[in-house]
Design an enzyme around this catalytic site. Structure first.
Site: not given
Length: 475
Positions: A90, A93, A241, A450
């Site tokens: 995704d 991670d 999340y 991110e």
């Protein structure tokens, strides 16, 4: 003496030229630093698709273009031993999250259906198909029976104890599913939309595979519509999340895509029913994995030409272009998490709206999209695409790319290191700046750095839409 110096200089130039040729041959063109041009949509499109290759899980093909990636998570399986290898990690991670993977795939496929000429013109149509198929192959694996779908592999709490290469994962990877007793209309609906849209991408290229995608899309939509519920009630950690606040938009989204893929009016009737029943005519403020309403409005306007949907699509784009908050440098600002993703998604859906007769001012929407993408590619003072343009991000929050070349070890010390990632994650769009146009290029500062599948999805399709305008203007 002068002759000897001349011969020496010529010899040196020849040797330098040979060395440069060797470097180019050793490093394929997609690794050569491009010219810094905020309008080079073709190059950005190529690199954005390369980012998806870096996110692949499972056994990689022989034509893998990411030299620092290898086979990984080859033991991913379901509760009854089902093969769940493949798909995409995704973010930085190693959890495979079906909801955002499906949303990503739908947006990529929508751009492919609308603007295939752009991909063809720059030689990226095969790469786009490969990017989509890597996801759809996985969705088909996860759909183990009509009313059972695996929506997540990996546990965030376990996964976040590991920092390193996916090839060296040492955590357990549980799989989570939805079924008739633990439904997820949002997850099943979004995956149905992704497969229906993707079936159109493969319709002429691979009719057999297209039909396979469509079969699973129909079954998943039926499952989503019959057994109602939110997926995060069935899947552990999902709400923390990737929260889903409703499923009506996904049901309408899936039905609309199935109508577009099949021309079966049953699906249009369903889409319009969901639109009314779930009150989807109200103007949304955003368009992303959890809020599909703007996409539903634009897609129904495309499919039906009805004034109701045209008016709704126009209200969203007019608000976004004229009234939505902007930073001082002109970036549409909706949320600090995924700042650029939000802006790119709006740019994309309003580019789609610009092609629909009766929906606002098409040139205004297209100019808005150009401005937003221009900002991301350097117009705001720096590039936010890793490995491209002026002063791009050097420390994306991405474990695998933070690791040095093997056999060197990789762990939490790499996370803490204040240095550029050793591996360049070409094409990744980072979360982006804050509302003051400030950006902190630090790996641990994930609010800024991110990278995720869905951050690049609307961005990729928006770039393709802008490139399509350029291609048409020159033909």
């Amino acid at each position: 003496m002068k002759l000897n110096m001349f011969v020496t200089c010529v010899t040196a130039l020849i040797l330098i030229s040979i060395a440069l040729v060797d470097v180019i041959n050793a490093n394929p063109p997609y690794y050569v630093k491009p010219i810094e041009d905020e309008n080079d949509y073709a190059r950005v499109l190529e690199l954005s698709l390369l980012f998806y290759e870096a996110q692949r899980s499972g056994k990689l093909p022989k034509n893998n273009r990411i030299p620092w990636r290898g086979d990984s998570a080859l033991n991913d399986h379901g509760l009854n031993g089902e093969d769940l290898t493949g798909g995409y990690y995704d973010a930085g991670d190693f959890v495979k999250f079906g909801f955002t993977m499906a949303s990503t795939t739908t947006l990529l496929a929508w751009g492919a259906v609308s603007w295939s000429e752009a991909y063809t013109a720059v030689g990226q149509l095969d790469e786009l198909r490969d990017a989509i198929k890597w996801a759809t192959d996985y969705f088909i694996k996860c759909h183990v029976s009509e009313n059972v779908f695996y929506g997540q592999v990996g546990d965030f709490s376990l996964d976040h104890t590991f920092w390193g290469r996916p090839e060296e994962l040492n955590t357990t990877r549980p799989a989570y599913k939805i079924d008739s007793e633990h439904p997820g209309s949002d997850l099943a609906g979004e995956t149905a939309a992704a497969l229906a849209a993707s079936s159109m991408v493969f319709r002429d290229h691979d009719p057999k595979y297209s039909a396979r995608c469509l079969k699973h899309a129909k079954e998943l939509y039926k499952f989503a519509n019959r057994y109602r519920g939110l997926y995060h009630e069935a899947i552990r950690g999902a709400a923390q999340y990737y929260e889903s606040t409703d499923y009506g938009d996904e049901l309408a989204w899936a039905a609309a895509w199935l109508f577009k893929a099949t021309n079966d009016t049953m699906y249009l009737e369903d889409a319009e029913h969901h639109y009314q029943h779930f009150h989807l005519k109200e103007r949304p403020n955003e368009f992303f994995y959890n809020k599909k309403v703007a996409g539903v409005q634009v897609l129904l306007a495309q499919l039906t030409g009805q004034q109701e949907y045209q008016k709704a699509a126009r209200a969203f784009c007019d608000f976004s272009v004229r009234q939505q908050k902007r930073t001082s440098k002109g970036l549409l600002y909706i949320d600090k998490f995924g700042t650029l993703c939000h802006a790119a998604n709006v740019a994309f859906v309003c580019l789609e709206a610009a092609d629909v007769p009766g929906v606002g001012d098409p040139e205004e929407y297209r100019e808005f999209a150009k401005q937003q993408i221009y900002y991301m590619l350097g117009g705001g003072g720096r590039s936010y695409v890793v490995g491209w343009g002026r002063n791009p991000p050097k420390q994306p929050h991405h474990a695998a790319s933070s690791c040095p070349d093997r056999p060197a070890t990789c762990g939490w010390s790499e996370f803490d290191k204040d240095a550029s990632n050793p591996q360049i994650l070409y094409g990744a769009l980072v979360s982006g700046p804050d509302e003051a146009d400030e950006f902190h290029d630090h790996r641990e500062d994930y609010v800024y750095t991110e990278v995720t599948l869905d951050y690049n999805a609307g961005f990729t399709s928006a770039v393709a839409g802008l490139l399509q305008l350029r291609v048409k203007s020159t033909t």
